[in-house]
Design an enzyme around this catalytic site. Structure first.
Site, mmCIF file in Angstrom:
data_model
loop_
_atom_site.group_PDB
_atom_site.id
_atom_site.type_symbol
_atom_site.label_atom_id
_atom_site.label_comp_id
_atom_site.label_asym_id
_atom_site.label_seq_id
_atom_site.Cartn_x
_atom_site.Cartn_y
_atom_site.Cartn_z
ATOM 1 N N GLY A 156 14.369 -10.267 5.964
ATOM 2 C CA GLY A 156 15.183 -10.416 4.761
ATOM 3 C C GLY A 156 14.531 -9.746 3.571
ATOM 4 O O GLY A 156 13.397 -9.279 3.644
ATOM 5 N N SER A 159 14.356 -11.881 -2.084
ATOM 6 C CA SER A 159 14.056 -13.312 -2.228
ATOM 7 C C SER A 159 15.137 -14.190 -1.606
ATOM 8 O O SER A 159 15.235 -15.382 -1.924
ATOM 9 C CB SER A 159 13.854 -13.700 -3.709
ATOM 10 O OG SER A 159 12.716 -13.061 -4.229
ATOM 11 N N ARG A 281 10.965 1.027 1.306
ATOM 12 C CA ARG A 281 12.076 1.559 0.508
ATOM 13 C C ARG A 281 11.655 1.552 -0.951
ATOM 14 O O ARG A 281 10.571 1.060 -1.293
ATOM 15 C CB ARG A 281 13.313 0.661 0.662
ATOM 16 C CG ARG A 281 12.977 -0.799 0.387
ATOM 17 C CD ARG A 281 14.172 -1.694 0.306
ATOM 18 N NE ARG A 281 13.798 -3.102 0.239
ATOM 19 C CZ ARG A 281 13.363 -3.727 -0.845
ATOM 20 N NH1 ARG A 281 13.241 -3.056 -1.990
ATOM 21 N NH2 ARG A 281 13.037 -5.004 -0.820
#
Length: 429
Positions: A156, A159, A281
């Site tokens: 994920g 946050s 990224r």
């Protein structure tokens, strides 16, 4: 002449998706976005960006669609502003013989447990951690590490699903949330239980194997980790800059990265810089914009140049300092009004004032990046001046959030009455 296109897998709701499309156009490319749900990105229709609806988790379907597009256009490059599909973009690049990241390295990095294993094996300083598959393992792992701990999904970003648990009640509550069907998992449910590393937050902004600069940041109230203020470049000594840069390059080697952008997050603890997360990224949100304002380096444009096989240019055009404030609501409700944004934008040194929501929008806090409602960025020759400009600008901005009516209030609303004005929260969160 056949039109050159840049294929973008998915978009981004915090601005970088639009910036990728705009940068592509400035480079003479026609951007085409492939998305499973284009309606989630308002800018696609507003900016007239060609969009194709397709399942972006289906590699074979994407290969078929890109093959079809290649009969019409010349595909100059394929990339993404979204971490969940960035490895898929790399696989497409490999299939079509285009420059791109190593998809295996991206996938290893996006698996937080695997990432930490590889960093630990390489001797990179990281917090203590455990992997847990159920509530019993979460409880045991937290006891071994010692409260407080951070619980986060094994895969994920932004946050999403991340929370500090300071006692056993918070631990049980967030475990139940993650495993009870409310959290949407990008992979099989696996929870990372992690030591809470205390210290100042920093993020190394990297292109290739070059550390462009380091951002400093702080967060809003715990238990969530929502950025409140950012500064670029961080006020660090030359020695501390080198320490973060050296650890950053060790991360790239350990994870097989070093092609294109990377954002590495740290906490400066009693034992020095400790790596919290390696993101394969660009930093999300306003990070690239702050770098551009400070150094004149457009990281998005330079990334696209790499993607299409052109030579990039990471030289600084100038050395300014940027500071920002990110706005969050402090309650759920209806956004009544926003005031002062235009006055703040007129302040000398303010580079950008943006709100991502409009009056009458429904605000439901989620405890992650989706809670952001706006930001202010200032730029000047030094950080102290930029921070002063930001403080002046936010003093001019205010907003009002009217709480949602309770069930009892909804039931009473049908009867004629004259209620007291509802309490509102106002501004500068």
């Amino acid at each position: 002449m056949t039109r050159r296109v840049l294929i973008l897998l998915e978009g981004n709701t915090l601005g970088t998706g639009l910036q990728y499309a705009q940068a592509a156009r400035r480079l003479g490319l026609h951007p085409i976005t492939l998305s499973a749900d284009p309606t989630q990105y308002d800018y696609l229709a507003a900016d007239g960006i060609e969009t194709i609806r397709i399942d972006t988790t289906n590699l074979d379907a994407l290969i078929g669609e890109c093959s079809r597009l290649r009969e019409i256009y010349r595909i100059a490059g394929i990339t993404s502003a979204r971490e969940p599909v960035y490895a898929t973009a790399g696989k497409l690049c490999r299939h079509f013989g285009l420059p791109g990241p190593n998809p295996a390295s991206i996938e290893r990095c996006c698996d937080k447990f695997t990432q930490r294993q590889l960093l630990a094996e390489a001797g990179v300083p990281i917090p203590a951690y455990r992997l847990a598959l159920d509530a019993t393992e979460v409880e045991r792992s937290a006891a071994e590490i010692g409260l407080p701990v951070i619980l986060k999904p094994g895969v994920g970003n932004g946050s999403y699903g991340v929370r500090l648990c300071r006692d056993v009640d918070e631990l049980a509550e967030h475990t139940a949330y993650l495993l009870g069907g409310k959290h949407i998992w990008r992979s099989s449910p696996r929870i990372l239980v992690e030591e809470f590393a205390r210290g100042t937050y920093y993020c190394a902004e990297i292109m290739g194997d070059e550390v462009i600069g380091i951002t400093a940041g702080n967060f809003g109230p715990l238990p969530h980790f929502l950025f409140r203020e950012l500064a670029f470049p961080a006020s660090l000594s030359d020695d501390d800059n080198r320490r973060i840069a050296d650890v950053s390059l060790s991360c790239l080697r350990a994870l097989g990265l070093g092609w294109g952008p990377t954002a590495i997050e740290f906490r400066w603890t009693k034992r020095g810089p400790v790596v919290i997360e390696v993101n394969p990224r660009l930093a999300g949100g306003i990070g690239p914009r702050m770098v551009q304002l400070a150094y004149g380096i457009d990281l998005i444009t330079e990334h696209i140049k790499l993607v299409i096989g052109d030579e990039w240019d990471l030289r600084r055009r100038h050395s300014h300092a940027t500071a920002s404030r990110i706005f969050h609501p402090d309650r759920d409700g209806t956004l009544d009004w926003i005031d002062g944004a235009s006055r703040a934008a007129a302040v000398l040194g303010v580079a950008e004032v943006k709100f991502y929501v409009k009056p009458k929008a429904q605000i439901v806090m989620k405890g992650d990046y989706r809670d952001r409602i706006g930001h202010v960025i200032a730029v000047s020759p030094n950080l102290a001046q930029s921070e002063a400009v930001v403080r002046h600008a936010i003093d001019l901005i205010d907003w009002s959030i009217k709480p949602f009516p309770s069930l009892g209030e909804q039931e009473q609303s049908a009867a004629p009455h004259f209620p007291e004005p509802a309490q509102v929260s106002q501004g500068k969160r």
